[in-house]
Design a protein around this motif. Structure first.
Motif, mmCIF file in Angstrom:
data_model
loop_
_atom_site.group_PDB
_atom_site.id
_atom_site.type_symbol
_atom_site.label_atom_id
_atom_site.label_comp_id
_atom_site.label_asym_id
_atom_site.label_seq_id
_atom_site.Cartn_x
_atom_site.Cartn_y
_atom_site.Cartn_z
ATOM 1 N N PHE A 56 153.651 36.845 -1.666
ATOM 2 C CA PHE A 56 152.836 37.168 -2.849
ATOM 3 C C PHE A 56 151.286 37.709 -2.541
ATOM 4 O O PHE A 56 150.746 38.207 -3.137
ATOM 5 C CB PHE A 56 152.817 35.919 -3.560
ATOM 6 N N SER A 84 152.081 41.835 0.432
ATOM 7 C CA SER A 84 152.521 41.094 -0.798
ATOM 8 C C SER A 84 153.463 42.160 -1.356
ATOM 9 O O SER A 84 153.711 43.618 -1.002
ATOM 10 C CB SER A 84 151.267 40.949 -1.780
ATOM 11 N N GLU A 280 155.017 27.253 -2.636
ATOM 12 C CA GLU A 280 154.895 26.802 -3.851
ATOM 13 C C GLU A 280 156.115 26.066 -4.498
ATOM 14 O O GLU A 280 157.058 26.342 -4.149
ATOM 15 C CB GLU A 280 154.629 28.167 -4.808
ATOM 16 N N ALA A 328 154.595 33.318 -8.788
ATOM 17 C CA ALA A 328 153.757 33.876 -7.615
ATOM 18 C C ALA A 328 152.233 33.733 -8.333
ATOM 19 O O ALA A 328 152.422 33.699 -9.623
ATOM 20 C CB ALA A 328 153.978 35.117 -7.137
ATOM 21 N N GLN A 334 159.889 35.397 -8.185
ATOM 22 C CA GLN A 334 160.838 35.516 -7.216
ATOM 23 C C GLN A 334 162.058 34.685 -7.338
ATOM 24 O O GLN A 334 161.886 33.500 -7.378
ATOM 25 C CB GLN A 334 160.169 35.558 -5.960
#
Length: 626
Positions: A56, A84, A280, A328, A334
């Motif tokens: 990202f 990214s 994340e 992101a 994603q």
């Protein structure tokens, strides 16, 4: 030609403008990341954020590491970049690298001749420490507006003489890599020698290139994208100047996110967990179940693991997978879909045996129940029937034999599933045990049985019987014994029996002379205990008379004896028969006395009373028709 050229420039400029914001952000994030503490040519960029092989943000996914070497011994610094998703839209853009060197602790930096490669080979000619930093820009044709990304500052320390390694510790940034993503997932292995300043050369090898490859120099491990799963072992080897080596290994699991197959025992739960680490937290995690070609969502609780309910054989061969969505920092999404994990449910082989048994008097079953025969006469034909059922289709029960208790000396006729069965007999106290073998559960799970015998009992007796089934598995190991409900068999002589009990009127004193005194039968029971074993119960009357007056052997007591029927009628007894009870045809003759309210009462006249023990005799007479 001109049209195509302008098209390329426009695409490139668009890409540069889009990623510029991300590049500036990375530089701000990385100001405190210079591991050496030496100020660099530029502020180190932040570590790029990536997941599932996609990034990202842009930056160095592999930073140059501090190196130790000796004079005239070459050493290589290397980096790897990550771009990214938005920053990679220009298919013609490439990385442009530049290395910088500082020999005065970062006060000044000099540009090195660059061949635009990520690797830099250094051959020191004197001892000391020199610092290096790399930058890169990602563009096509023009670097205008392209952000500059800077690596951490790395130190290359040169010693006058080689320092051999005496040990090596290998670690991996990640222990799990996905094999089902469009972009190959990458991690890095690192080797820390003992001592840390060892000057040997570190190289890397993979145990299985089909699962994952490793860059011999950089330690970059790249998973396959063809769906092959397994464990790859990455070996680091540090070779000293004298040719000696130190090695260590790190194991990395390669897969599609879930274990390929999971086995649980029937009745237990199964837990599926998404493997690997996530930079994340997922925005959503949706779990799916596929069974019989039907794909259904089982939960959307945003959890990286899913636990089933208690499993049954209906869950066997079901497949589970998860769809993980990461949001992101720039707001883009994603998705990653794991591989399918097959659930194998191991069946519970514990037998679930049910036994039914009931009994009947084939000759005359009047007054009986399915669990009790109340009046079996000698010569009666009795029959015990029932079934054995194993309700578990996966049961380990394959063979059985059953046991039943019967009166000694009877000759039973036994069938299983309508066929004559083989059996043996052996004594057991006042009875005998009958053992029936050869009940086959390997193919047929339910069997019926019947046990028929003719009573040879002439005495009054009661016995209990039931069916016991002993089970074995295919290896002839005993499993368990299962029992049917108890059955009661009451054998009688078919006659009417009566026992007259003594009656005591207690002490007679001046205080109760002339009063009616109730008697108490022996044991505080009935006057007349009756057992009616007659199969055909004809109408019956019971007569009572006082055969003799009360006497102590010398003196006759002036006393009146009366019969109280419990309904308020009292009859004075004489030496003549009086009917005190009448029983209709088909009804058993009951006992007479306290249990039904009947009693005897005596009344002693006042004159001529002499103390003593006085007795009288009563006669009970049963009169039956015809």
């Amino acid at each position: 030609m001109m049209g195509k050229w302008w098209l390329r420039v426009l695409v490139g400029l668009l890409a540069l403008v889009v990623v510029m914001v991300g590049g500036q952000g990375n530089q701000q994030l990385g100001d405190a990341q210079a591991a050496t503490g030496i100020p660099g040519k530029g502020s180190p960029s932040g570590t790029p954020i990536g997941i599932f092989g996609f990034y990202f943000t842009t930056g160095f996914s592999l930073q140059p590491e501090n190196r130790y070497t000796s004079v005239n011994r070459s050493v290589m610094l290397t980096t790897t970049t990550a771009h990214s998703i938005l920053g990679s839209v220009d298919p013609f853009a490439i990385d442009h690298f530049q290395w910088y060197q500082s020999t005065n602790d970062g006060k000044t930096w000099q540009s090195l001749n660059s061949d635009q490669k990520a690797d830099l080979t250094i051959t020191p000619t004197q001892a000391g420490t020199v610092y290096y930093q790399q930058s890169f820009q990602y563009y096509y044709l023009s670097s205008f507006l392209a952000p500059i990304y800077y690596s951490r500052v790395a130190a290359v320390t040169t010693f006058p003489q080689p320092i051999p390694a005496t040990g090596l510790k290998v670690t991996s940034d990640q222990s799990y890599l996905y094999n089902n993503q469009r972009n190959a997932m990458v991690t890095y292995v690192h080797g820390t020698p003992t001592p840390a300043t060892a000057t040997g050369k570190l190289t890397w090898t993979s145990s299985d290139d089909q699962l994952a490859t490793v860059n011999e120099a950089t330690g970059e491990v790249k998973a396959n994208t063809s769906g092959q799963s397994g464990t790859v072992v990455i070996t680091g080897t540090m070779t000293n100047d004298d040719g000696s080596t130190e090695t260590d290994q790190a194991a990395i699991e390669v897969g599609g996110g879930l274990v390929v197959e999971q086995q649980v025992a029937e009745g237990q739960t199964a837990t599926f967990s998404v493997q690997g680490s996530f930079a994340e937290a997922p925005s959503t995690v949706v779990w799916h179940r596929i069974m019989g070609g039907k794909d259904s969502v089982v939960t959307s609780e945003n959890k990286l693991s899913y636990t089933t309910l208690a499993t049954s054989m209906a869950d066997d061969q079901a497949q589970y997978y998860a769809v993980v969505t990461i949001k992101a920092p720039d707001g883009s999404m994603q998705n990653m879909t794991t591989n399918r994990s097959k659930l194998t449910v191991i069946p519970d082989t514990t037998p679930k045996v049910t036994i039914t048994n009931q009994v009947a008097d084939v000759t005359d079953n009047t007054g009986n129940t399915t669990s009790e025969l109340t009046n079996i006469l000698s010569g009666d034909t009795c029959k015990v029937t029932g079934s054995f059922s194993d309700d578990n289709p996966y049961s380990k029960l394959t063979d059985g034999e059953f046991l039943i208790t019967l009166p000694t000396g009877v000759q039973p006729d036994i069938t299983v599933d309508g066929q004559e069965a083989h059996f043996g007999k052996y004594p057991s106290g006042d009875n005998m045990k009958v053992l029936v073998t050869g009940v086959d559960f390997s193919k047929t799970k339910t069997h019926t049985f019947s046990v028929t015998f003719t009573s040879n009992q002439t005495d009054n007796r009661t016995m209990k019987t039931w069916v016991d089934l002993s089970g074995e598995d295919a290896q002839h190991n005993k499993i368990n014994t299962y029992s049917g409900a108890p059955l009661t068999l009451k054998f009688t002589d078919g006659k009417l029996h009566a026992v007259a009990n003594d009656v005591n009127f207690g002490e007679i004193t001046t205080t109760n002379l002339g009063q009616e005194i109730p008697g108490i039968a022996t044991g505080d029971g009935d006057l007349l205990d009756v057992t009616d074993n007659r199969r055909h119960k004809t109408a019956t009357t019971i007569d009572l008379r006082q055969e003799t007056p009360f006497s102590n052997g010398q003196t006759t007591l002036t006393a009146g004896l009366s019969y109280d029927d419990g309904l308020g009628l009292s009859s004075l007894l004489t030496n003549a028969d009086q009917t005190v009870a009448s029983v209709a045809s088909g009804m058993p003759v009951p006992s007479i006395g306290k249990s039904h309210g009947e009693n005897l009462k005596v009344k002693v006249a006042t004159p001529d009373f002499l103390p003593g023990k006085y007795t009288s005799q009563l006669d009970w007479t049963f009169v039956t028709a015809p």
